[in-house]
Write a protein that holds these residues in place. Sequence first.
Motif, short mmCIF file in Angstrom:
data_model
loop_
_atom_site.label_atom_id
_atom_site.label_comp_id
_atom_site.label_asym_id
_atom_site.label_seq_id
_atom_site.Cartn_x
_atom_site.Cartn_y
_atom_site.Cartn_z
N SER A 1 -18.62 2.26 -66.13
CA SER A 1 -19.11 2.30 -67.67
C SER A 1 -18.41 1.69 -69.26
CB SER A 1 -18.74 3.51 -68.03
OG SER A 1 -19.56 5.02 -67.24
N VAL A 2 -17.24 1.68 -68.61
CA VAL A 2 -16.54 0.70 -68.76
C VAL A 2 -16.63 -0.74 -68.97
CG1 VAL A 2 -14.22 0.59 -70.37
CG2 VAL A 2 -14.31 2.79 -68.51
N VAL A 3 -16.16 -1.01 -67.59
CA VAL A 3 -16.59 -2.73 -67.51
C VAL A 3 -18.22 -3.04 -68.33
CG1 VAL A 3 -17.17 -4.50 -65.87
CG2 VAL A 3 -15.65 -2.10 -65.14
N ILE A 4 -19.31 -2.44 -67.85
CA ILE A 4 -20.40 -2.64 -68.55
C ILE A 4 -20.71 -2.93 -70.03
CG2 ILE A 4 -22.95 -1.90 -68.58
CD1 ILE A 4 -22.24 -1.10 -66.16
N THR A 5 -19.98 -1.46 -70.29
CA THR A 5 -19.51 -2.02 -71.99
C THR A 5 -18.87 -3.53 -72.26
OG1 THR A 5 -19.39 0.35 -71.93
CG2 THR A 5 -19.01 -0.51 -74.54
N THR A 6 -17.59 -3.55 -71.92
CA THR A 6 -16.98 -4.91 -71.91
C THR A 6 -18.71 -6.16 -72.05
OG1 THR A 6 -16.25 -5.33 -69.45
CG2 THR A 6 -14.89 -4.18 -71.20
N LEU A 7 -19.40 -6.08 -70.27
CA LEU A 7 -20.08 -7.15 -70.48
C LEU A 7 -20.86 -7.05 -71.84
CD1 LEU A 7 -21.46 -6.28 -67.57
CD2 LEU A 7 -20.66 -8.84 -68.07
N GLY A 8 -21.18 -5.98 -72.64
CA GLY A 8 -22.24 -6.08 -73.89
C GLY A 8 -21.58 -6.46 -74.76
N VAL A 9 -19.98 -6.46 -75.18
CA VAL A 9 -19.87 -6.18 -75.93
C VAL A 9 -19.43 -8.30 -75.84
CG1 VAL A 9 -17.12 -6.28 -77.63
CG2 VAL A 9 -18.19 -4.39 -76.09
N GLY A 10 -19.42 -8.63 -74.66
CA GLY A 10 -19.18 -10.08 -74.44
C GLY A 10 -20.62 -11.31 -75.34
N ILE A 11 -21.62 -10.35 -74.64
CA ILE A 11 -23.20 -11.07 -75.24
C ILE A 11 -22.95 -10.52 -76.23
CG2 ILE A 11 -25.40 -10.88 -74.61
CD1 ILE A 11 -25.15 -9.48 -71.95
N PHE A 12 -23.03 -9.57 -77.29
CA PHE A 12 -22.96 -9.19 -78.66
C PHE A 12 -21.87 -10.54 -79.72
CE2 PHE A 12 -21.14 -7.99 -82.52
CZ PHE A 12 -22.74 -7.11 -83.22
N LEU A 13 -21.07 -10.70 -78.47
CA LEU A 13 -20.27 -11.94 -79.81
C LEU A 13 -20.80 -13.40 -79.83
CD1 LEU A 13 -15.87 -10.86 -78.97
CD2 LEU A 13 -17.64 -10.42 -80.53
N GLU A 14 -20.66 -13.22 -78.68
CA GLU A 14 -21.64 -15.02 -78.16
C GLU A 14 -22.92 -14.97 -79.18
OE1 GLU A 14 -23.22 -14.17 -74.00
OE2 GLU A 14 -20.93 -13.88 -73.35
N ASN A 15 -24.04 -14.14 -79.20
CA ASN A 15 -24.19 -13.83 -80.12
C ASN A 15 -24.76 -14.26 -80.98
OD1 ASN A 15 -27.10 -14.40 -77.84
ND2 ASN A 15 -27.51 -12.34 -77.05
N PHE A 16 -23.57 -13.20 -81.76
CA PHE A 16 -23.20 -13.14 -83.37
C PHE A 16 -22.52 -14.22 -83.56
CE2 PHE A 16 -19.95 -12.17 -86.68
CZ PHE A 16 -21.70 -11.20 -87.18
N VAL A 17 -21.85 -15.02 -82.91
CA VAL A 17 -21.19 -16.63 -83.30
C VAL A 17 -22.53 -17.11 -82.92
CG1 VAL A 17 -20.27 -18.63 -83.22
CG2 VAL A 17 -19.16 -15.48 -82.30
N ARG A 18 -23.24 -17.47 -82.29
CA ARG A 18 -24.49 -18.44 -81.85
C ARG A 18 -26.12 -18.60 -83.26
NH1 ARG A 18 -29.95 -18.24 -80.04
NH2 ARG A 18 -29.74 -16.20 -79.10
#
Lengths: 296, 256, 349
Positions: free
Chosen positions: A95-112
């Motif tokens: 669950s935590v590993v998947i959360t980190t995946l989600g955070v990563g995609i969030f940051l990428e899209n946020f900056v984009r």
Amino acid sequence: MDTIIQQLFNAAQLGAVYALIALGYSMVYGIIRLINFAHGDIFMVGGFVGLLLTTRLGWLPFYLLMPLAMILTALAGVAVERVAYRRLRNAQRMSVVITTLGVGIFLENFVRLTVGPETRQIPARLPSAPVHWLQQNLGAFVTWDKLLIILISLALMAILWLVVNRTLIGTAMRAVADNKDVVPLMGVNLNLIITVTFAIGSALAAAGGIFYGQAYSIDPYMGIDLGWKAFIAAVIGGIGSIEGAVLGSFLLAGVEVITVAYLSSNLKNGIAFGLLILLLLVWPWGIMGKPTLKKV
Amino acid sequence: MALRITELTKSFGGLTAVAKFNLALGERDLQGIIGPNGAGKTTVFNLITGVYTPDSGQVLLGEQDTTRLPSDAIARAGIARTFQNIRLFAQMSVLDNITMALHAHAGYGLLDATFRTATFRREEARLLTESRDHLARFGLLDRQHEQAGSLPYGEQRRLEIARALATGPKVLLLDEPAAGMNPREVEELIQLIRQVHQDFPLAILLIEHQLPVVMELCREVQVLDFGQTIASGGPRDVVRNPLVIEAYLGEEEAPA
Amino acid sequence: MSSPSQPLPTAPPADSKPPRVRFWMVCVAVLVLAIPLQLLVDAGLYSDVLNPYYLHLLTVIGMNIILVASLNLLNGYLGEFALGHAGFMAVGAYTAALLATKVLPGAAAMPPVIGTVLILLVSLGGAMIASAGVGYLIGLVTFKTVGDYLAIITLGFNMIIVNAIQNIEFVGGPRGFTGIPKNTNFVAVALCVLLTIGVLRNLIQSTFGRVWLSIRENAIAAELMGVSIPKAKNWAFTIAAAFAGLAGGLWAQNQQFITPRSFDYSKTTEILVMLYLGGMASLSGSILGVVAYTVLMELLRNLLSTFAPQLAEWRMLISPLILIIIMLTRQTGLLGNREWSWLRPKQGA
């Protein structure tokens, strides 16, 4: 001879950036056994914080600008841990590993979406003149910024080593890495240790991001590619080990620079991952990692 | 001879966990291994079942040398075991814990399962019937649809033994089956093991910390201390052995 | 393992009534709806209601169900954390594209409909076999790897596959593969979804499924019950890869254009999001997760673009947030590990 020395410096510069990212992966894994898939994106955020500061606060000298960017990125890293990971510390690991995946995609899209998807370069703030001494004595064309990036990175790693091995907080960190369950019993604040680890890891990644933006360029998706490379480097060296992360980073950068110079730049990712898989098959716990005994 | 072990040795780093362990377990025999905590008892089981590879020595199951086989091959050759800390498939149903154990006797292949052929349906029905019969023998049939992890402790132990027996072993290894049980549960467990020993054509090797279990059940007992066999023989003789008393007195609680 | 609310779906309570909806009924219902829908849309009738775009969405949902359900075999049932599913999909997509454009004769050279069906069958079969082969090899190489390291290695293979395709000029290299004939339609995808769900359900409810679950629950105990973990794992990888390849083959012949980048880590992550949204170890969850995710994304797109067209992109920020919120609040996904009655086994005697 001269080109070999130039390639050596290229590899050292790339390796230094990898190492600055890889250390964050390795420290977090060492302490809470978590692959923080968002760490590459923290590196990307660090690069963009550096870009923002250089363009908006251009009067700030580099030796203040860089620490400021590192502190801001450290705050971002700590915030991510506080908001998204801490509540899951005792949940299923996946669950935590998947959360980190989600955070990563969030940051990428946020900056984009906020800054834009374009590739940018951080305005040069380090001198780009060639190093005279190297040119005259070895005939190698190496610029000052490259040399400074390598030296400052090595200095940061040395400071980290001292913090981990010579300070109280470092001792506590090593204790947590050794046995997470016992440490709180001994009066050490586990949350504080984890916060400090995320802060240090994010600050180092920010330094890597700024250097990378100076030497090459930055874009919202660079965290995926670079982050993964740095992660491979950490795994090759033996994840959880600081020395291993540095060793793995320079090794990987060397292989990549050689591939680009003598084979094809298209092959470098494939070769990097091929190297990872081969090494893991030979050394399942990385070069400096510790094997675990099956408990029955 | 069901199981013959000669000079089995294993060390971790510089520490010898098991030194020159010998055992001759006859057909339908019931023997025990006792000893203080950390004496290397569970390591012996781990060596027999291939969890660890021994440094030297030999394990013979009947005529077959299983010393260096992988764990799953040893299990299929006919050695089943239970674990000190129960290892059930906690989120699977009680019934599936048993049916899973019959996987080697499934009698159908991947293609049969993919297309639910007549063979699949016939064999699957047989597996279910066998599993239910097996559960009934252990008084667990009315629990068949519950999650294994939700059973009370004593029933989890019973299910683990039932699951091990479902594989049809020649040798059953029980690792501290009475651990964490109250005296009434221990009494039931002794009855259960006695019943199993009577009903199933197999030999049993038992590790136990609680002496009453060993005294009641075992024909012969070995005492391990620091990986060495310090005494062996009939249970009543062994507990009077001064070496054994000394080894146990080194612990906080002396044997009963 | 966190505690789910009820036992695994392989064992319905003895006193429950026999489920009324059976799998074959669902198959019939899907086809009865799909075939007229496809025909009406193709004929351009009632174009206000039967918008081809909706049919396209349904097709995408179908392909994603195949991907998510097959990944569920690895991540949900086997309990591993495989991170390379888009790699298998890429192998399938490129194999099918190659077969359909460069190996097999064009559909024009054959009788209509039957020719397309034949090409589709051969290209999809080839895609499944090629992906299964790659899955088998990866399973073989990673036979001792578990946990974090398996995640890393499968991701590494995903990257290597994408990188390799980028370096093969014959299939278009980094520019992508163009000019693939559109051999699929919604009906073909619906049939493949039914096949996938049916086969996976059958396997999960057999001794193979019980062995996979036992590995997830306690690998050491499973091994000491005689399970060869490398073998069981390898089967799971091969089967999951084959179905990912099937989805890839459908994808290529539906989009008619594929690039290596469309099968990188982002695609794998999208599959993971839908899987965890629906719930692990539940085929019903896989179906529901894909539908919920796709519908939600479409709703967000429409909703956001009513304010300003460029806002539609901001939905890309919302999908990772959903994933994070699910993990923080409901780790078992929408369905936990429950199954709809038509995916549960028939009541045993």
